[in-house]
Design an enzyme around this catalytic site. Structure first.
Site, mmCIF file in Angstrom:
data_model
loop_
_atom_site.group_PDB
_atom_site.id
_atom_site.type_symbol
_atom_site.label_atom_id
_atom_site.label_comp_id
_atom_site.label_asym_id
_atom_site.label_seq_id
_atom_site.Cartn_x
_atom_site.Cartn_y
_atom_site.Cartn_z
ATOM 1 N N GLU A 131 -2.053 18.319 31.715
ATOM 2 C CA GLU A 131 -2.956 17.472 30.931
ATOM 3 C C GLU A 131 -2.938 17.779 29.435
ATOM 4 O OE1 GLU A 131 -6.816 16.505 32.770
ATOM 5 O OE2 GLU A 131 -6.125 17.659 34.486
ATOM 6 N N LYS A 154 -7.480 5.103 36.326
ATOM 7 C CA LYS A 154 -8.852 4.851 36.796
ATOM 8 C C LYS A 154 -9.236 3.385 36.575
ATOM 9 C CE LYS A 154 -10.821 9.490 36.555
ATOM 10 N NZ LYS A 154 -11.758 10.442 35.951
ATOM 11 N N HIS A 193 7.574 32.649 51.806
ATOM 12 C CA HIS A 193 7.923 32.087 53.112
ATOM 13 C C HIS A 193 8.484 30.668 52.997
ATOM 14 C CE1 HIS A 193 6.065 35.549 55.109
ATOM 15 N NE2 HIS A 193 5.223 35.504 54.079
#
Ligand code: PA5
Length: 369
Positions: free
Chosen positions: A237, A346, A253
């Site tokens: 951001e 948005k 892993h």
């Protein structure tokens, strides 16, 4: 060239620096103000069986920090919920801390509605918006935090109340002592990373110069799991670059195999290891082994936490990451503060009518009580 750009930052006029840099410079002050305000929180809830922090993005990261910090201390499970609804186990014994800086995030409003319907013990933290409007209408307790920040720059105001509420209701101790130490350490780091400090004497500026031009991959562990995530989201951001994060020992892993045949791709990434003087032997050994297995020529960096308590060490690393992401933005010639793509997204998502439906349901619920 990079050095001169960042050294120039120290000479810029205040108004040219951008809000995110001012936030970093004043980070300790914001924690101090947030701590004073949070002390006044008074809730009549008792003995929650579980704690759920509901929020998205910059409003959720404080929940991750809370979860990591409390893991070895709290007797109740803590979950961060980034969704439209609560997990199925949530009920009247759940403490639901609803966090939305703007108070307008549709997922968070939807979860708030769910929490009220399920009769949970709800507490809201926001600067205003629909969340506080409906909290008031529905007689749900809330904390109004100062407005005018970017949500990620409001971290002190969104995270400290979570710690204080957990201390009051979740049976954890030592919050105020850890917070006092953390504030002092963050203040010292802000001085060490200050805009007027030249690159050679400034760990955040030199890290920004180091990772510039590659995708920063941030590796945390233990209490630095959410810290690694904060680095990543700040790189996204503030610096406007892709970034990723993982944590030990899980990354041993899977992630580690990704470097095995990375070939030329390895040059597209830089790896940032969050280190800690108190890291357990088993983690230190894994970090060293992992570094040794990375392809030669991969750019490797370390960020060392400072302080004694968990909280001080966590927030010291957060502060270094915050500064680094802003300096990387300035190096890249981008403004660290606006997040145009999130605003655009948005606005587009709003057109699908979901938020209107959620707000309508909140209106009806408020009218029926
Ligand atoms: O950093 C940001 O701007 C975002 O990640 C927001 O925090 C996120 O979109 C949620 O908005 P709010 O924090 O207002 O609930």
């Amino acid at each position: 060239m990079a050095d001169s750009v960042l050294d120039y930052v120290g000479k810029m006029r205040e108004s040219d620096k951008g809000d995110m840099l001012s936030f970093c410079v004043d980070e300790a002050k914001h924690y101090r103000v947030a701590a004073e305000a949070a002390e006044k929180i008074s809730l009549s809830y008792v003995n929650p069986e579980n704690v759920i922090v509901a929020g998205m993005g910059g409003s959720a990261i404080g929940g991750e920090l809370l979860k990591d910090w409390a893991r070895g201390k709290a007797q109740v499970p803590i979950e961060v919920s980034r969704a439209y609804s609560l997990p199925a186990y949530a009920n009247e014994k759940s403490l639901v801390l609803v966090v939305s800086y703007s108070g307008e995030t549709e997922e968070t409003l939807s979860t708030f509605l769910d929490a009220v319907k399920k009769g949970c013990m709800v507490f809201c933290i926001s600067s205003g918006g629909s969340l506080l409007k409906f909290a008031e209408k529905l007689s749900v307790p809330f904390l109004r935090v100062p407005s005018g920040f970017a949500p990620r720059a409001a971290l002190p105001y969104l995270f400290v109340p979570l710690l204080v509420v957990l201390a009051k209701l979740g049976g954890v101790s030592g919050v105020s002592a850890e917070l006092s130490e953390a504030i002092a350490v963050v203040e010292r780091i802000a001085g060490e990373c200050a805009p007027e400090k030249p690159v050679k004497k400034n760990m955040a500026k030199s890290l920004a110069v180091g990772v510039n031009g590659a995708v920063p991959v941030v590796y945390g562990f233990g209490v630095f799991r959410g810290v690694a995530q904060r680095f990543k989201t700040q790189f996204n951001e503030n610096s406007k670059v892709p970034s990723k994060w993982e944590y030990f020992s899980e990354l041993n892993h899977n992630e580690v195999v990704g470097w095995e045949r990375a070939g030329k791709l390895a040059g597209c990434f830089s790896a940032v290891f969050i280190r800690d003087g108190a890291e357990p032997d088993e983690i230190r050994s894994r970090i060293e082994i992992t570094k040794g297995l990375m392809p030669s020529g991969t750019k490797l960096f370390e960020v060392w936490s400072q302080g004694k308590s968990d909280l001080a060490r966590m927030l010291s690393a957060v502060c270094i990451g915050d500064f680094t992401s802003v300096y990387l933005a300035l190096l890249r010639g981008v403004n660290p503060t606006p997040v145009e793509t999130i605003s655009l997204l948005k606005a587009k998502v709003k057109q699908n009518g979901t938020k209107m439906r959620i707000v309508g349901e909140l209106e009806r619920l408020a009218a029926s009580r």
